[in-house]
Design a protein around this motif. Structure first.
Motif, PDB file in Angstrom:
ATOM      1  N   GLN A   2      37.820 -65.210  56.331  1.00 21.49           N
ATOM      2  CA  GLN A   2      38.043 -66.524  56.923  1.00 21.49           C
ATOM      3  C   GLN A   2      38.910 -67.422  56.044  1.00 21.49           C
ATOM      4  O   GLN A   2      39.045 -68.610  56.315  1.00 21.49           O
ATOM      5  CB  GLN A   2      36.691 -67.210  57.160  1.00 21.49           C
ATOM      6  N   GLN A   3      39.504 -66.840  55.009  1.00 18.89           N
ATOM      7  CA  GLN A   3      40.282 -67.679  54.122  1.00 18.89           C
ATOM      8  C   GLN A   3      41.671 -67.971  54.683  1.00 18.89           C
ATOM      9  O   GLN A   3      42.200 -67.253  55.537  1.00 18.89           O
ATOM     10  CB  GLN A   3      40.411 -66.991  52.758  1.00 18.89           C
ATOM     11  N   THR A   4      42.263 -69.051  54.238  1.00 19.03           N
ATOM     12  CA  THR A   4      43.585 -69.464  54.696  1.00 19.03           C
ATOM     13  C   THR A   4      44.650 -68.491  54.184  1.00 19.03           C
ATOM     14  O   THR A   4      44.603 -68.012  53.058  1.00 19.03           O
ATOM     15  CB  THR A   4      43.886 -70.878  54.192  1.00 19.03           C
ATOM     16  N   ILE A   5      45.631 -68.204  55.075  1.00 21.91           N
ATOM     17  CA  ILE A   5      46.722 -67.286  54.710  1.00 21.91           C
ATOM     18  C   ILE A   5      47.978 -68.107  54.446  1.00 21.91           C
ATOM     19  O   ILE A   5      48.511 -68.781  55.334  1.00 21.91           O
ATOM     20  CB  ILE A   5      46.982 -66.262  55.824  1.00 21.91           C
ATOM     21  N   SER A   6      48.462 -68.056  53.225  1.00 28.12           N
ATOM     22  CA  SER A   6      49.720 -68.716  52.865  1.00 28.12           C
ATOM     23  C   SER A   6      50.861 -67.711  52.793  1.00 28.12           C
ATOM     24  O   SER A   6      52.025 -68.049  53.043  1.00 28.12           O
ATOM     25  CB  SER A   6      49.572 -69.431  51.524  1.00 28.12           C
ATOM     26  N   SER A   7      50.549 -66.478  52.444  1.00 26.64           N
ATOM     27  CA  SER A   7      51.536 -65.400  52.409  1.00 26.64           C
ATOM     28  C   SER A   7      50.784 -64.078  52.447  1.00 26.64           C
ATOM     29  O   SER A   7      49.595 -64.007  52.120  1.00 26.64           O
ATOM     30  CB  SER A   7      52.394 -65.480  51.144  1.00 26.64           C
ATOM     31  N   ALA A   8      51.490 -63.054  52.875  1.00 26.65           N
ATOM     32  CA  ALA A   8      50.839 -61.749  52.993  1.00 26.65           C
ATOM     33  C   ALA A   8      51.899 -60.664  53.014  1.00 26.65           C
ATOM     34  O   ALA A   8      53.096 -60.913  53.241  1.00 26.65           O
ATOM     35  CB  ALA A   8      49.996 -61.675  54.267  1.00 26.65           C
ATOM     36  N   THR A   9      51.455 -59.437  52.789  1.00 26.74           N
ATOM     37  CA  THR A   9      52.302 -58.254  52.943  1.00 26.74           C
ATOM     38  C   THR A   9      51.736 -57.410  54.074  1.00 26.74           C
ATOM     39  O   THR A   9      50.540 -57.104  54.096  1.00 26.74           O
ATOM     40  CB  THR A   9      52.340 -57.418  51.651  1.00 26.74           C
ATOM     41  N   ILE A  10      52.593 -57.057  55.017  1.00 25.06           N
ATOM     42  CA  ILE A  10      52.164 -56.245  56.158  1.00 25.06           C
ATOM     43  C   ILE A  10      52.801 -54.867  56.016  1.00 25.06           C
ATOM     44  O   ILE A  10      54.033 -54.737  55.929  1.00 25.06           O
ATOM     45  CB  ILE A  10      52.572 -56.888  57.491  1.00 25.06           C
ATOM     46  N   THR A  11      51.955 -53.845  55.995  1.00 24.72           N
ATOM     47  CA  THR A  11      52.428 -52.471  55.912  1.00 24.72           C
ATOM     48  C   THR A  11      52.171 -51.787  57.243  1.00 24.72           C
ATOM     49  O   THR A  11      51.082 -51.882  57.803  1.00 24.72           O
ATOM     50  CB  THR A  11      51.713 -51.703  54.783  1.00 24.72           C
ATOM     51  N   LEU A  12      53.192 -51.078  57.730  1.00 25.76           N
ATOM     52  CA  LEU A  12      53.146 -50.480  59.056  1.00 25.76           C
ATOM     53  C   LEU A  12      53.263 -48.964  58.952  1.00 25.76           C
ATOM     54  O   LEU A  12      54.091 -48.444  58.207  1.00 25.76           O
ATOM     55  CB  LEU A  12      54.293 -51.039  59.907  1.00 25.76           C
ATOM     56  N   GLN A  19      56.173 -47.066  57.125  1.00 27.49           N
ATOM     57  CA  GLN A  19      57.429 -47.776  57.298  1.00 27.49           C
ATOM     58  C   GLN A  19      57.600 -48.794  56.160  1.00 27.49           C
ATOM     59  O   GLN A  19      56.721 -48.967  55.316  1.00 27.49           O
ATOM     60  CB  GLN A  19      57.453 -48.483  58.656  1.00 27.49           C
ATOM     61  N   ALA A  20      58.727 -49.450  56.142  1.00 28.81           N
ATOM     62  CA  ALA A  20      58.969 -50.468  55.110  1.00 28.81           C
ATOM     63  C   ALA A  20      57.993 -51.622  55.273  1.00 28.81           C
ATOM     64  O   ALA A  20      57.685 -52.057  56.394  1.00 28.81           O
ATOM     65  CB  ALA A  20      60.405 -50.970  55.203  1.00 28.81           C
ATOM     66  N   SER A  21      57.475 -52.127  54.166  1.00 33.93           N
ATOM     67  CA  SER A  21      56.544 -53.253  54.199  1.00 33.93           C
ATOM     68  C   SER A  21      57.304 -54.558  54.492  1.00 33.93           C
ATOM     69  O   SER A  21      58.505 -54.681  54.217  1.00 33.93           O
ATOM     70  CB  SER A  21      55.804 -53.373  52.870  1.00 33.93           C
ATOM     71  N   ILE A  22      56.604 -55.520  55.047  1.00 28.87           N
ATOM     72  CA  ILE A  22      57.186 -56.797  55.432  1.00 28.87           C
ATOM     73  C   ILE A  22      56.456 -57.918  54.701  1.00 28.87           C
ATOM     74  O   ILE A  22      55.220 -57.974  54.704  1.00 28.87           O
ATOM     75  CB  ILE A  22      57.067 -57.000  56.955  1.00 28.87           C
ATOM     76  N   LEU A  30      47.894 -70.580  57.575  1.00 26.07           N
ATOM     77  CA  LEU A  30      47.044 -70.315  58.729  1.00 26.07           C
ATOM     78  C   LEU A  30      45.580 -70.375  58.321  1.00 26.07           C
ATOM     79  O   LEU A  30      45.135 -69.635  57.439  1.00 26.07           O
ATOM     80  CB  LEU A  30      47.340 -68.918  59.301  1.00 26.07           C
ATOM     81  N   SER A  31      44.842 -71.241  58.998  1.00 26.96           N
ATOM     82  CA  SER A  31      43.409 -71.324  58.765  1.00 26.96           C
ATOM     83  C   SER A  31      42.688 -70.333  59.676  1.00 26.96           C
ATOM     84  O   SER A  31      43.287 -69.698  60.561  1.00 26.96           O
ATOM     85  CB  SER A  31      42.911 -72.748  59.022  1.00 26.96           C
ATOM     86  N   PHE A  32      41.403 -70.222  59.473  1.00 30.52           N
ATOM     87  CA  PHE A  32      40.575 -69.308  60.268  1.00 30.52           C
ATOM     88  C   PHE A  32      40.726 -69.592  61.762  1.00 30.52           C
ATOM     89  O   PHE A  32      40.681 -70.734  62.198  1.00 30.52           O
ATOM     90  CB  PHE A  32      39.116 -69.457  59.842  1.00 30.52           C
ATOM     91  N   MET A  33      40.970 -68.536  62.564  1.00 28.82           N
ATOM     92  CA  MET A  33      41.124 -68.559  64.019  1.00 28.82           C
ATOM     93  C   MET A  33      42.482 -69.093  64.478  1.00 28.82           C
ATOM     94  O   MET A  33      42.731 -69.179  65.683  1.00 28.82           O
ATOM     95  CB  MET A  33      39.996 -69.362  64.694  1.00 28.82           C
ATOM     96  N   GLN A  34      43.386 -69.445  63.569  1.00 25.53           N
ATOM     97  CA  GLN A  34      44.737 -69.823  63.977  1.00 25.53           C
ATOM     98  C   GLN A  34      45.592 -68.569  64.155  1.00 25.53           C
ATOM     99  O   GLN A  34      45.314 -67.510  63.580  1.00 25.53           O
ATOM    100  CB  GLN A  34      45.375 -70.756  62.941  1.00 25.53           C
ATOM    101  N   ARG A  35      46.670 -68.691  64.935  1.00 24.17           N
ATOM    102  CA  ARG A  35      47.501 -67.537  65.270  1.00 24.17           C
ATOM    103  C   ARG A  35      48.959 -67.771  64.907  1.00 24.17           C
ATOM    104  O   ARG A  35      49.423 -68.897  64.832  1.00 24.17           O
ATOM    105  CB  ARG A  35      47.419 -67.230  66.774  1.00 24.17           C
ATOM    106  N   ASP A  36      49.652 -66.682  64.731  1.00 24.48           N
ATOM    107  CA  ASP A  36      51.100 -66.717  64.560  1.00 24.48           C
ATOM    108  C   ASP A  36      51.650 -65.427  65.155  1.00 24.48           C
ATOM    109  O   ASP A  36      50.937 -64.426  65.311  1.00 24.48           O
ATOM    110  CB  ASP A  36      51.470 -66.821  63.078  1.00 24.48           C
ATOM    111  N   THR A  37      52.928 -65.419  65.513  1.00 22.27           N
ATOM    112  CA  THR A  37      53.576 -64.239  66.092  1.00 22.27           C
ATOM    113  C   THR A  37      54.781 -63.872  65.250  1.00 22.27           C
ATOM    114  O   THR A  37      55.572 -64.739  64.866  1.00 22.27           O
ATOM    115  CB  THR A  37      54.033 -64.517  67.543  1.00 22.27           C
ATOM    116  N   LEU A  38      54.933 -62.574  64.973  1.00 23.58           N
ATOM    117  CA  LEU A  38      56.108 -62.112  64.243  1.00 23.58           C
ATOM    118  C   LEU A  38      56.491 -60.731  64.734  1.00 23.58           C
ATOM    119  O   LEU A  38      55.680 -60.004  65.323  1.00 23.58           O
ATOM    120  CB  LEU A  38      55.853 -62.076  62.739  1.00 23.58           C
TER     121      LEU A  38
END
Length: 283
Positions: A2-12, A19-22, A30-38
């Motif tokens: 439930q912690q806030t996300i300021s940055s992250a690495t997404i591996t696919l 694949q290459a990480s993003i 982003l706080s808990f239960m908030q959304r974003d699209t990428l």
């Protein structure tokens, strides 16, 4: 977590290939239960089933066990239109019989724009075929189930070998051997109420003919319910309790358009043909 996300690495991973990480940084944390699209990228995949796994990694993650998303999707390279799909064990087969659920998935996921033939290579196949799963996807297009040689193409099981569901129509079952065994209340082909325009031709139906080890074996079975325009022709029915049984609802709600033509019935224990509440059948 439930912690806030300021940055992250997404591996696919796609089909277990990394694949290459993003590197991801939201416009604002982003706080808990908030959304974003990428967008993770654009990939060209072959026709078939594929697995996508995306893993999110953030600093000081207090719950890493909910950071992975897995999705399984069927990719279609073209619509189904006047196609023949081969089921068997050779290198030419599109599907093995054990993969029939995958074949159903292709039909359901890909747009059907024309008729379809499912062709069985010679062999012994043990299991069930359920047309009701693909009824909506087939719409009004014709579906044919067939083989080159019925004596060398056997589909066998202990119950409901081939099911034609209530919403199925325009189905042709041709040139197969359908073998019932090992159980009571076995149906070679079960035709549910509401189906129409079904042809069953040039098949060989086999049941117990000697020791009476089977009871209530129906080679073609319609439980109480109206069906329309069913043609059963040039088949052989050997053994079992009933060759075929079709029963409508009541005297004012009868099945109709039933044609039974040039079939051979041998060693049926109770009835070769049992019809009830069927309006003017042609035999």
């Amino acid at each position: 977590g439930q912690q806030t996300i300021s940055s992250a690495t997404i591996t696919l991973w796609i089909d277990r290939v990394k694949q290459a990480s993003i590197n991801y940084t939201p416009a604002k944390p982003l706080s808990f239960m908030q959304r974003d699209t990428l967008t993770l990228g654009s990939f060209r995949l072959a026709d078939g089933l594929h697995q996508l796994v995306a893993c999110l990694q953030i600093a000081n993650d207090n719950n890493p066990f909910n950071d992975t998303l897995t999705a399984i999707r069927y990719v279609c390279d073209k619509p189904i239109k006047d196609d023949t799909l081969v089921v068997g064990s050779s290198a030419l087969a599109d599907y093995h019989f054990a993969d029939m659920k995958l074949l159903y998935k292709k039909i359901n996921e890909c747009e059907v724009e024309g008729d379809l033939t499912i062709f069985f290579e010679k062999g012994f196949y043990e299991g069930k075929i359920d047309f009701s799963i693909i009824a909506a996807a087939m719409k009004k297009h014709h579906l044919t189930l067939t083989s080159a040689d019925k004596k060398q193409t056997v589909i066998a099981d202990s119950n409901n070998i081939i099911k034609v569901g209530s919403n199925n129509s325009h189905i042709h079952i041709n040139n197969l051997t359908i073998q019932s065994y090992k159980a009571t209340y076995t149906y070679g082909i079960r035709i549910e109420e509401g189906c129409s325009d079904i042809e069953i031709t040039n098949n060989r139906f086999l049941g117990d003919t000697f020791n009476r080890t089977q009871t209530n074996i129906y080679h073609i079975y319609n439980p109480n319910g109206i069906v329309e325009r069913i043609r059963i022709a040039n088949n052989s029915f050997d053994g079992g309790d009933y060759g075929l049984r079709i029963v409508g609802r009541a005297s004012k709600r009868c099945s109709y358009g039933i044609i039974i033509d040039s079939n051979i019935f041998t060693n049926n224990y109770l009835y070769s043909i049992y019809l009830s509440f069927v309006q003017t059948p042609s035999i």
